[in-house]
Structures are given as C-alpha cells and as structure tokens.
Design a protein around this motif. Structure first.
Motif, PDB file in Angstrom:
ATOM      1  N   VAL A   1       0.846  -1.193   0.000  1.00 48.57           N
ATOM      2  CA  VAL A   1       0.000   0.000   0.000  1.00 48.57           C
ATOM      3  C   VAL A   1       0.883   1.246   0.000  1.00 48.57           C
ATOM      4  N   LEU A   2       1.912   1.263   0.844  1.00 44.51           N
ATOM      5  CA  LEU A   2       2.814   2.413   0.923  1.00 44.51           C
ATOM      6  C   LEU A   2       3.566   2.615  -0.390  1.00 44.51           C
ATOM      7  N   GLN A   3       3.993   1.541  -1.015  1.00 44.73           N
ATOM      8  CA  GLN A   3       4.707   1.664  -2.285  1.00 44.73           C
ATOM      9  C   GLN A   3       3.822   2.261  -3.369  1.00 44.73           C
ATOM     10  N   LEU A   4       2.552   1.890  -3.410  1.00 43.97           N
ATOM     11  CA  LEU A   4       1.643   2.506  -4.385  1.00 43.97           C
ATOM     12  C   LEU A   4       1.491   3.996  -4.099  1.00 43.97           C
ATOM     13  N   LEU A   5       1.360   4.340  -2.826  1.00 45.16           N
ATOM     14  CA  LEU A   5       1.208   5.745  -2.441  1.00 45.16           C
ATOM     15  C   LEU A   5       2.415   6.566  -2.880  1.00 45.16           C
ATOM     16  N   LEU A   6       3.616   5.993  -2.754  1.00 38.59           N
ATOM     17  CA  LEU A   6       4.855   6.701  -3.077  1.00 38.59           C
ATOM     18  C   LEU A   6       5.314   6.490  -4.517  1.00 38.59           C
ATOM     19  N   HIS A   7       4.547   5.749  -5.297  1.00 37.97           N
ATOM     20  CA  HIS A   7       4.912   5.411  -6.679  1.00 37.97           C
ATOM     21  C   HIS A   7       6.222   4.626  -6.722  1.00 37.97           C
ATOM     22  N   TYR A   8       6.509   3.879  -5.702  1.00 31.87           N
ATOM     23  CA  TYR A   8       7.709   3.055  -5.634  1.00 31.87           C
ATOM     24  C   TYR A   8       7.270   1.604  -5.806  1.00 31.87           C
ATOM     25  N   ASN A   9       7.787   0.948  -6.833  1.00 33.64           N
ATOM     26  CA  ASN A   9       7.419  -0.434  -7.114  1.00 33.64           C
ATOM     27  C   ASN A   9       5.921  -0.563  -7.399  1.00 33.64           C
ATOM     28  N   GLY A  10       5.316   0.500  -7.883  1.00 36.63           N
ATOM     29  CA  GLY A  10       3.902   0.452  -8.246  1.00 36.63           C
ATOM     30  C   GLY A  10       3.740  -0.103  -9.646  1.00 36.63           C
ATOM     31  N   ILE A  11       2.575   0.078 -10.202  1.00 35.03           N
ATOM     32  CA  ILE A  11       2.343  -0.402 -11.560  1.00 35.03           C
ATOM     33  C   ILE A  11       2.650   0.719 -12.550  1.00 35.03           C
ATOM     34  N   TYR A  12       2.980   0.344 -13.768  1.00 35.27           N
ATOM     35  CA  TYR A  12       3.272   1.335 -14.794  1.00 35.27           C
ATOM     36  C   TYR A  12       1.988   2.036 -15.210  1.00 35.27           C
ATOM     37  N   ASP A  13       2.154   3.132 -15.908  1.00 34.89           N
ATOM     38  CA  ASP A  13       1.023   3.946 -16.332  1.00 34.89           C
ATOM     39  C   ASP A  13       0.097   3.165 -17.254  1.00 34.89           C
ATOM     40  N   ILE A  14      -1.130   2.989 -16.816  1.00 36.03           N
ATOM     41  CA  ILE A  14      -2.140   2.327 -17.648  1.00 36.03           C
ATOM     42  C   ILE A  14      -3.384   3.214 -17.761  1.00 36.03           C
ATOM     43  N   ASN A  15      -3.180   4.518 -17.591  1.00 36.79           N
ATOM     44  CA  ASN A  15      -4.305   5.453 -17.671  1.00 36.79           C
ATOM     45  C   ASN A  15      -5.056   5.324 -18.988  1.00 36.79           C
ATOM     46  N   HIS A  16      -4.321   5.103 -20.095  1.00 35.30           N
ATOM     47  CA  HIS A  16      -4.953   5.017 -21.402  1.00 35.30           C
ATOM     48  C   HIS A  16      -5.923   3.834 -21.491  1.00 35.30           C
ATOM     49  N   ILE A  17      -5.749   2.855 -20.638  1.00 34.64           N
ATOM     50  CA  ILE A  17      -6.652   1.699 -20.607  1.00 34.64           C
ATOM     51  C   ILE A  17      -7.836   1.974 -19.684  1.00 34.64           C
ATOM     52  N   LEU A  18      -7.604   2.721 -18.614  1.00 33.83           N
ATOM     53  CA  LEU A  18      -8.618   2.923 -17.578  1.00 33.83           C
ATOM     54  C   LEU A  18      -9.439   4.193 -17.745  1.00 33.83           C
ATOM     55  N   LEU A  19      -8.830   5.271 -18.291  1.00 28.76           N
ATOM     56  CA  LEU A  19      -9.486   6.573 -18.293  1.00 28.76           C
ATOM     57  C   LEU A  19      -9.443   7.241 -19.657  1.00 28.76           C
ATOM     58  N   ALA A  20     -10.527   7.942 -20.002  1.00 23.78           N
ATOM     59  CA  ALA A  20     -10.538   8.816 -21.170  1.00 23.78           C
ATOM     60  C   ALA A  20      -9.733  10.068 -20.816  1.00 23.78           C
ATOM     61  N   PRO A  21      -9.335  10.872 -21.807  1.00 19.79           N
ATOM     62  CA  PRO A  21      -8.540  12.072 -21.508  1.00 19.79           C
ATOM     63  C   PRO A  21      -9.191  13.035 -20.518  1.00 19.79           C
ATOM     64  N   ASP A  22     -10.524  13.036 -20.433  1.00 15.43           N
ATOM     65  CA  ASP A  22     -11.185  13.930 -19.485  1.00 15.43           C
ATOM     66  C   ASP A  22     -11.354  13.297 -18.113  1.00 15.43           C
ATOM     67  N   GLY A  23     -10.800  12.098 -17.911  1.00 12.47           N
ATOM     68  CA  GLY A  23     -10.874  11.433 -16.619  1.00 12.47           C
ATOM     69  C   GLY A  23     -12.058  10.493 -16.469  1.00 12.47           C
ATOM     70  N   THR A  24     -12.898  10.388 -17.490  1.00 12.12           N
ATOM     71  CA  THR A  24     -14.060   9.505 -17.442  1.00 12.12           C
ATOM     72  C   THR A  24     -13.598   8.048 -17.476  1.00 12.12           C
ATOM     73  N   PRO A  25     -14.096   7.202 -16.578  1.00 14.15           N
ATOM     74  CA  PRO A  25     -13.717   5.788 -16.606  1.00 14.15           C
ATOM     75  C   PRO A  25     -14.158   5.114 -17.903  1.00 14.15           C
ATOM     76  N   LEU A  26     -13.280   4.306 -18.470  1.00 20.06           N
ATOM     77  CA  LEU A  26     -13.595   3.579 -19.695  1.00 20.06           C
ATOM     78  C   LEU A  26     -14.168   2.201 -19.404  1.00 20.06           C
ATOM     79  N   GLN A  27     -14.076   1.772 -18.158  1.00 21.13           N
ATOM     80  CA  GLN A  27     -14.543   0.441 -17.786  1.00 21.13           C
ATOM     81  C   GLN A  27     -15.295   0.532 -16.470  1.00 21.13           C
ATOM     82  N   CYS A  28     -16.130  -0.459 -16.236  1.00 17.08           N
ATOM     83  CA  CYS A  28     -16.825  -0.497 -14.952  1.00 17.08           C
ATOM     84  C   CYS A  28     -15.861  -0.998 -13.872  1.00 17.08           C
ATOM     85  N   LEU A  29     -16.212  -0.744 -12.641  1.00 17.70           N
ATOM     86  CA  LEU A  29     -15.357  -1.105 -11.510  1.00 17.70           C
ATOM     87  C   LEU A  29     -15.045  -2.601 -11.493  1.00 17.70           C
ATOM     88  N   TYR A  30     -16.029  -3.447 -11.759  1.00 21.50           N
ATOM     89  CA  TYR A  30     -15.803  -4.890 -11.744  1.00 21.50           C
ATOM     90  C   TYR A  30     -14.731  -5.273 -12.762  1.00 21.50           C
TER      91      TYR A  30
END
Length: 182
Positions: A106-135
């Motif tokens: 949890v701490l590593q995700l918070l600090l961006h240390y050993n977190g996951i790489y950028d996958i915003n393009h898969i999860l979010l539209a440019p305006d921040g709208t989710p592209l997928q449902c939570l499930y």
C-alpha cells in the motif's frame, strides 16, 4: 448524446486537447473558456485527499476498538501487499484481485515506488471519465499491469509514477468506507 466530452489527440510530437458541450439545441460547441489544465489540477488535489484518507483509516481507525471491523482489517496495511489488503476487505471470491507484478505494498503505491506502470490510457478517457466499470478494473488490472510491465520508464526504473496507483488506493478506501464520500 453526451452532455460534455473531452477530446485528446496525439500523433508523434503534436497534441491537442479540447472540451466540447452539447447545448439544448444545435450542434456541439467547443468550450473556449474551459481550462483543460483544471482537470489535472483537480486530479492532483484528489491524490492529497486519497493520501489523507489512507492515513486516517490505516493509522487511526484500524487501531480504534470502537470502529467497524472493516477498518480493523487495515491494521499494518502500509507494508502488506496491496492485493492482500484489498482481498481481505472484499472477502468475496468473485471480487478478488489477482496479485500485481512485484506485489507492491500500500505504501509503495502511495509513493509510486514499485507500483504499476502507467495504464491510464486503458482505464481513463482524456477527461478522466472511466472507460470500464469497476468490476472490469478489479478483474483485469493485474493483467493490464503485467502486459505493460516492460514499457519504458523515464528516470529511475524503481519509480513508477502512475495515476493507476491512486485508482487502486481509492478502491481500497471505497472497500473500507463504502465510498470516498463516507
């Protein structure tokens, strides 16, 4: 029939970002006064809010005997793998998340240390709208993280700045609290 949308286009070294709205009558119109950087400023404030919520629920509520059981499950969560903490809160087999590459805490995700790489393009539209449902996000994020594991990273390889880290942390807060508002 979308009331407002944000369009982001990038090809080689050129990019454009514009926001449009659909008035009650007539064609869609560009919002000339819309400050498109406002979205990113707001997202930065949300990160501070998420960090403050985590400190509250992990450091304070998890050790308070008068709080709900779900908060007590967060005791020591900072150094546990994120998916272990998340899955303890979810409990239901169908909603569990598979381990993330490198098992970031949890701490590593918070600090961006050993977190996951950028996958915003898969999860979010440019305006921040989710592209997928939570499930779908919970079901597939481990695979997305695995698929993007080899993507190039600027700077030190151990720092993985990604808004997706904060999406995961917000999910953790939602599972503990019922919603970010609560």
């Amino acid at each position: 029939n979308t009331a407002r949308c944000s369009i982001y286009c990038r090809a080689q070294h050129e990019k454009t970002h514009a926001t449009y709205h659909k008035p009650a009558t007539g064609p869609a119109q560009r919002d000339p006064q819309c400050d498109e950087s406002l979205l990113f400023q707001s997202a930065s404030l949300i990160k501070v809010f998420i960090a403050a919520c985590l400190i509250l629920i992990i450091d304070k509520l998890s050790s308070d005997p008068s709080t709900a059981d779900r908060y007590r499950k967060l005791g020591g969560a900072w150094n546990k793998p994120f998916t272990v903490v998340f899955n303890e809160l979810v409990g239901v087999e169908d909603s569990r998340m598979r381990p993330l590459p490198g098992d970031p805490s949890v701490l590593q995700l918070l600090l961006h240390y050993n977190g996951i790489y950028d996958i915003n393009h898969i999860l979010l539209a440019p305006d921040g709208t989710p592209l997928q449902c939570l499930y779908d996000v919970v079901d597939r994020i481990s695979q997305y993280a695995e698929d993007t594991l080899e993507q190039p990273v600027e700077g030190n390889g151990w720092i993985r700045y990604s808004n997706a880290n904060y999406i995961l942390l917000a999910l953790l807060i939602e599972k503990a609290s019922g919603s970010l508002n609560e």
